[in-house]
Scaffold this active site. Structure first.
Site, PDB file in Angstrom:
ATOM      1  N   GLU A   2       0.869  -1.389  -0.188  1.00  0.00           N
ATOM      2  CA  GLU A   2      -0.043   0.011   0.056  1.00  0.00           C
ATOM      3  C   GLU A   2       0.894   1.277  -0.067  1.00  0.00           C
ATOM      4  OE1 GLU A   2      -1.833  -3.033   0.086  1.00  0.00           O
ATOM      5  OE2 GLU A   2      -3.352  -1.698   0.043  1.00  0.00           O
ATOM      6  N   TYR A   7       3.501   1.874   1.990  1.00  0.00           N
ATOM      7  CA  TYR A   7       4.359   2.425   3.165  1.00  0.00           C
ATOM      8  C   TYR A   7       5.655   2.267   3.102  1.00  0.00           C
ATOM      9  CZ  TYR A   7      -0.500   3.170   5.162  1.00  0.00           C
ATOM     10  OH  TYR A   7      -1.541   3.511   5.440  1.00  0.00           O
ATOM     11  N   GLN A  18     -17.975   5.183   3.435  1.00  0.00           N
ATOM     12  CA  GLN A  18     -18.366   6.554   4.027  1.00  0.00           C
ATOM     13  C   GLN A  18     -18.253   6.516   5.506  1.00  0.00           C
ATOM     14  OE1 GLN A  18     -22.113   6.610   0.882  1.00  0.00           O
ATOM     15  NE2 GLN A  18     -22.101   8.328   2.591  1.00  0.00           N
TER      16      GLN A  18
HETATM   17 FE1  SF4 Z   1     -17.221   0.669   5.479  1.00  0.00          FE
HETATM   18 FE2  SF4 Z   1     -19.614  -0.224   6.060  1.00  0.00          FE
HETATM   19 FE3  SF4 Z   1     -19.492   1.264   3.773  1.00  0.00          FE
HETATM   20 FE4  SF4 Z   1     -18.377  -1.375   3.909  1.00  0.00          FE
HETATM   21  S1  SF4 Z   1     -20.359  -0.764   4.398  1.00  0.00           S
HETATM   22  S2  SF4 Z   1     -17.555   0.475   2.935  1.00  0.00           S
HETATM   23  S3  SF4 Z   1     -17.674  -1.106   6.163  1.00  0.00           S
HETATM   24  S4  SF4 Z   1     -19.061   1.947   5.792  1.00  0.00           S
END
Ligand code: SF4
Ligand code: NAP
Length: 670
Positions: free
Chosen positions: A165, A167, A340
Site C-alpha cells: 500500500e 508504506y 463512507q
Molecule cells: Fe465501510 Fe460499512 Fe461502507 Fe463497508 S458498508 S465500506 S464497512 S462503511
C-alpha cells in the site's frame, strides 16, 4: 457442510486456524490511545465470537518515526504490551487468534520527521520525507524485531509486516521512491533487502512458533513500481526468511486506480494472488473486494488462495462467518464498499464505524437490548432510516407496522442500486428484506399512511421516516417536456443524445455516471481494467497501462452555481474516483453557472456573466431535496408521540450513514 473450503481449518504446523477467514487490518481510530484498549478488545472479541479465525489489528508503528500521525499507536514499550493483553485475552476467550500489524508509514507519515528510502514527497502528503541513513535502516529493522517480541509478550499469536500500500517497506521496494545507491537500493536485490531482513530478524527474535504474515504488494499501480519477477523473488525470499503466511496488498494509497471502492469489480485482483501461489509453499491470502461467501468459496475451491482476508465486510457484519458456516449467507449484512463510515472517517481522523452497521466501533455504546415493555410502533417510510428503525424495534421485541408508499422497500437505495458501479447497494435491501421477515415486522407496501388512520390505530409512538422530495429550482421553463427529475431518469425515463444536469452533488454525479455508461464496467472485469489502465506487472512496472475508455453513451454537461471545485462534498476516498470516471467519459463540468431559462433550444445560462446555450434535448434536475414530513403537525395535534428521522429530519444532509445510525439509535432507546 456449507462452504467446505472456507470453513476448513488450516494447519500452520505449530498452530491451527479454525477456518480460512482472516479479518484484514483496518485502522479504527482506537489504536492511538491506550484508554481505548477496552473498546478495541470488545470490537475484536465480537468478530472472534462471530467465527473469524485470525484478526489483524490496525497498524502499530515499530518506532516513533514510523508513526502515521503524531502520537499514533506504536508497540515500543512493555507498558503498551501489557495493556494489549486485554485485547488478545478477549479474542482468545472467544476462540480466535489475533496478530498485531507492524506498520512504518515512511513518507505517508503525517508529521515533519517522516523518513523513507530516499528524500521524496508523496502527492498525498505535505511533508517531504528524509532519507534514512544506513545506520537508521539497521535500527529500524531492530525496532521491528523488538516490536514483534513485545507483541508476543502482549499475547498476540503473530504479527503482520505491512509491506504494501505504499508504506515504508513498499517505498524501499520500488524504484519510484528508492533512489539509493547503497546496499539498500540500486538493484532489485538491494531494494528488497529491507523486508527480507525484517522478516529474518523478527523470526530470529520470536522463535519458530509465532505467526509472521507478510503483506506483499502484488501490483503497485504507480509508475516505476515493482515488476512481477521482483515480486515473486521477494515472496520467495520472505518465505525463506521465515514468513508463515503471505497476504495480498493491492496498489499504493496514492495510486490513481481505485482498488476497494464499490465500483471496483468483486475479487478484481485475485488472479495475481493465484499467480503468486504457484511460486511459494506457504499459504497465500486473497484480498480486496471480496465480501460474500460464494465468491470467497469459489476462490478457495479454484485453488487461487488458501485464505480470504476481509476487513470492511466484518465491520458490516461481525457474525459473517457464523452465518456463512450455518448456510445462511442471505442473512449477512453485506459491506457495500461505500467507505463512507470507515475509510472516510480514518482520513478525517475520526473513529471508524460502518454505514450499514452503526454498532461497528461502538460495540460498548450502542447496545440493542430486549425492551422492558413490549409496545406498538408505526414506522412510516421504508428507506434506510425507516428500515433500520423498524427492524431494530422488532429485534428488541416491539410490535412494528412499517408503511411504505412505493411497491418496494428501499427509498433512495432503490435509486442508488441502479447507478453503474453501485450495484452493491442492492445487497442492503436484500438484507433488510430478510430481516423484516425474520423479526416479524408487518410490512405494508403501496400504503399511504395518513394522520387519521395512524391516530386511530392507537400506536404507542410513530416514527416518520418519510424521506425527501426533490427540490424544484425556480428556472423559467422548468415544466418544459425536456425536463426530468433524477428519480425519473434513474428509473429509466428516456434521455436523448445530449443532457445537461442541474446540480452537482452526489446525485448529480451519480446521474452523470448513469448517462455516460451503456453498461456498468463494474460487472465486466476486462472492461473495468481497460478503463482504469490496469495492466500486468509482468509487462509494465507497477502494472499500469494507458486507459482505454469507450466513448460515452451521450454528451453530458454537469452544472453548479458555486464556483468551488466540483464534487467537493463527495466522499474523501471515493470522490476522486467519480470525478476521474466522468472526466474520462468527457463530461463537461461547469461551475459558476447562473440558470436563465429552458426552451426548445436547450438550457440557457450565464457563466462568468457571459451567456451560453447548452444545446441539449434533456435537462435533469439534481438540485437537492426538501424534507417530506407533512404528517408531523397532524400527528402532534392528534396527541401522538412522533419522531422524525432520516431525510425527513434533515434533507440537506440526505445521507444513508446518518439515516441508518439515527434510525438504529432511536429504536435502541424506545
Ligand atoms: Fe465501510 Fe460499512 Fe461502507 Fe463497508 S458498508 S465500506 S464497512 S462503511
Ligand atoms: P446536494 O449534495 O445537496 O447537491 C445539490 C446540488 O444542487 C448542488 O450541486 C447545488 O449546487 C445544487 N442546487 C441546490 N439548490 C439549487 C437550486 N435552487 N437551483 C439549482 N441548483 C441547486 O444533494 P444531492 O446531490 O441530492 O445529494 C444529497 C446527498 O446524497 C449527498 O449529500 C450525499 O450525502 C448523498 N449522496 C452521495 C453520493 C456520493 O457521495 N456519491 C451519491 C448520491 C447521494 P449549487 O447550489 O452550487 O448549484
Amino acid at each position: 457442510m456449507a462452504y467446505p473450503h472456507l470453513m476448513a481449518p488450516l494447519d500452520l504446523g505449530f498452530t491451527q486456524l479454525r477456518n480460512r477467514i482472516v479479518m484484514g487490518s483496518m485502522h479504527t481510530g482506537m489504536e492511538d490511545r491506550l484508554k481505548h484498549v477496552g473498546e478495541l478488545a470488545e470490537y475484536f472479541a465480537e468478530r472472534a465470537r462471530g467465527g473469524v479465525a485470525l484478526a489483524i489489528t490496525g497498524g502499530y508503528a515499530p518506532n516513533r518515526r514510523g508513526w502515521l500521525l503524531p502520537l499514533a499507536g506504536d508497540m515500543t514499550s512493555k507498558r503498551t504490551a501489557h495493556r494489549h493483553r486485554e485485547i488478545t485475552g478477549a479474542v482468545h476467550d472467544a476462540g480466535g487468534k489475533i496478530a498485531l500489524q507492524l506498520l512504518h508509514a515512511g513518507r505517508y507519515a503525517y508529521h515533519p520527521f517522516s523518513a523513507s528510502a530516499s528524500s521524496t514527497k508523496s502527492r498525498i502528503n505535505p511533508f517531504r520525507a528524509r532519507a534514512l541513513s544506513g545506520g537508521a535502516v539497521e535500527r529500524t529493522i531492530d525496532d521491528y524485531a523488538a516490536a514483534a517480541v513485545l507483541a508476543r509478550e502482549a499475547g498476540y499469536d503473530g504479527v503482520e509486516v505491512m509491506g504494501s500500500e505504499g508504506y515504508l517497506i513498499n517505498q524501499f521496494l520500488a524504484p519510484f521512491t528508492n533512489h539509493r545507491r547503497d546496499e539498500w537500493g540500486g538493484t532489485p536485490e538491494g531494494r528488497r533487502r529491507l523486508p527480507v531482513e525484517i522478516v529474518d530478524r523478527i523470526r530470529e527474535a520470536v522463535g519458530p512458533d509465532f505467526i509472521i504474515v507478510y503483506r506483499i504488494s502484488l501490483i503497485d499501480l504507480v509508475p516505476d513500481g515493482q515488476t512481477w519477477d521482483e515480486t515473486v523473488a521477494l515472496a520467495q525470499e520472505v518465505e525463506a526468511a521465515g514468513a508463515t503466511i503471505l497476504n495480498s496488498g493491492i496498489g499504493w494509497h496514492e495510486a490513481r486506480v481505485p482498488t476497494i471502492v464499490t465500483s471496483v469489480p468483486r475479487a478484481a485482483f485475485v488472479d495475481l494472488t493465484a499467480r503468486l501461489r504457484e511460486h511459494v509453499t506457504i499459504p497465500v491470502t486473497a484480498s480486496n473486494r471480496i465480501n460474500m461467501p460464494d465468491d470467497a468459496e469459489a476462490i478457495l475451491a479454484a485453488g487461487q488462495a488458501d485464505l480470504i482476508s476481509m476487513a470492511r465486510p466484518l465491520l458490516a457484519d461481525p457474525a459473517w462467518v457464523e452465518k456463512a458456516a450455518a448456510g445462511r449467507p442471505d442473512e449477512i449484512n453485506t459491506c457495500i464498499a461505500c467507505n463512507q463510515a470507515c475509510l472516510d472517517h480514518t482520513f478525517q481522523n475520526t473513529r471508524v464505524s460502518c454505514l450499514v452497521n452503526p454498532r461497528a466501533g461502538a460495540e460498548l455504546e450502542l447496545e440493542i437490548e430486549p425492551a422492558a415493555v413490549r409496545r406498538r410502533f408505526a414506522v412510516v417510510g421504508a428507506g434506510p432510516a425507516g428500515l433500520a428503525c423498524a427492524t431494530t424495534l422488532a429485534q428488541r421485541g416491539h410490535d412494528v407496522d412499517l408503511y411504505e408508499a412505493a411497491q418496494e422497500i428501499g427509498g433512495q437505495f432503490n435509486l442508488a442500486r441502479r447507478i453503474p458501479g453501485k450495484e452493491e447497494f442492492a445487497e442492503t435491501l436484500r438484507y433488510f428484506r430478510g430481516l423484516l421477515s425474520r423479526t416479524g415486522v408487518n410490512v405494508f407496501l403501496g400504503a399511504i399512511a395518513d394522520v387519521p388512520s395512524l391516530a386511530a390505530a392507537g400506536y404507542d409512538e410513530v416514527v416518520l421516516a418519510t424521506g425527501v422530495t426533490a427540490r424544484v429550482p425556480a428556472i423559467e421553463g422548468i415544466d418544459h417536456p425536456m425536463v426530468r427529475t433524477y428519480a425519473e431518469v434513474v428509473e429509466g425515463a428516456e434521455v436523448g443524445r445530449a443532457a445537461a444536469i442541474v446540480g452537482a452533488g452526489g446525485i448529480g454525479f451519480d446521474v452523470a455516471e448513469l448517462l455516460v455508461h451503456d453498461t456498468s464496467p463494474t460487472l465486466d472485469l476486462a472492461a473495468w481494467r481497460r478503463e482504469w489502465g490496469v495492466g500486468d506487472p509482468a509487462q509494465t512496472r507497477g502494472g499500469l497501462t494507458a486507459p482505454v475508455v469507450d466513448p460515452p453513451a451521450r454528451r453530458v454537461h454537469l452544472l453548479q452555481r458555486k464556483t468551488t471545485r466540483m464534487g467537493k462534498g463527495l466522499g474523501k476516498t471515493s470522490g476522486w474516483v467519480h470525478r476521474m470516471s466522468i472526466q474520462a467519459k468527457g463530461v463537461e463540468m461547469v461551475t459558476g453557472v447562473e440558470y436563465e431559462r429552458i426552451d426548445d433550444d436547450g438550457l440557457h445560462v450565464r457563466v462568468g456573466g457571459e451567456p451560453r446555450l447548452f444545446e441539449v434535448d434533456t435537462v435533469v434536475i439534481c438540485a437537492g431535496q426538501e424534507p417530506r414530513r407533512d404528517l408531523l403537525d397532524g400527528l402532534v395535534a392528534a396527541g401522538v408521540t412522533t419522531h422524525v428521522i432520516g431525510g425527513a429530519d434533515v434533507a440537506a444532509e440526505l445521507d444513508a450513514k446518518r439515516a441508518i445510525r439515527q434510525g438504529t439509535e432511536l429504536a435502541a432507546r424506545l
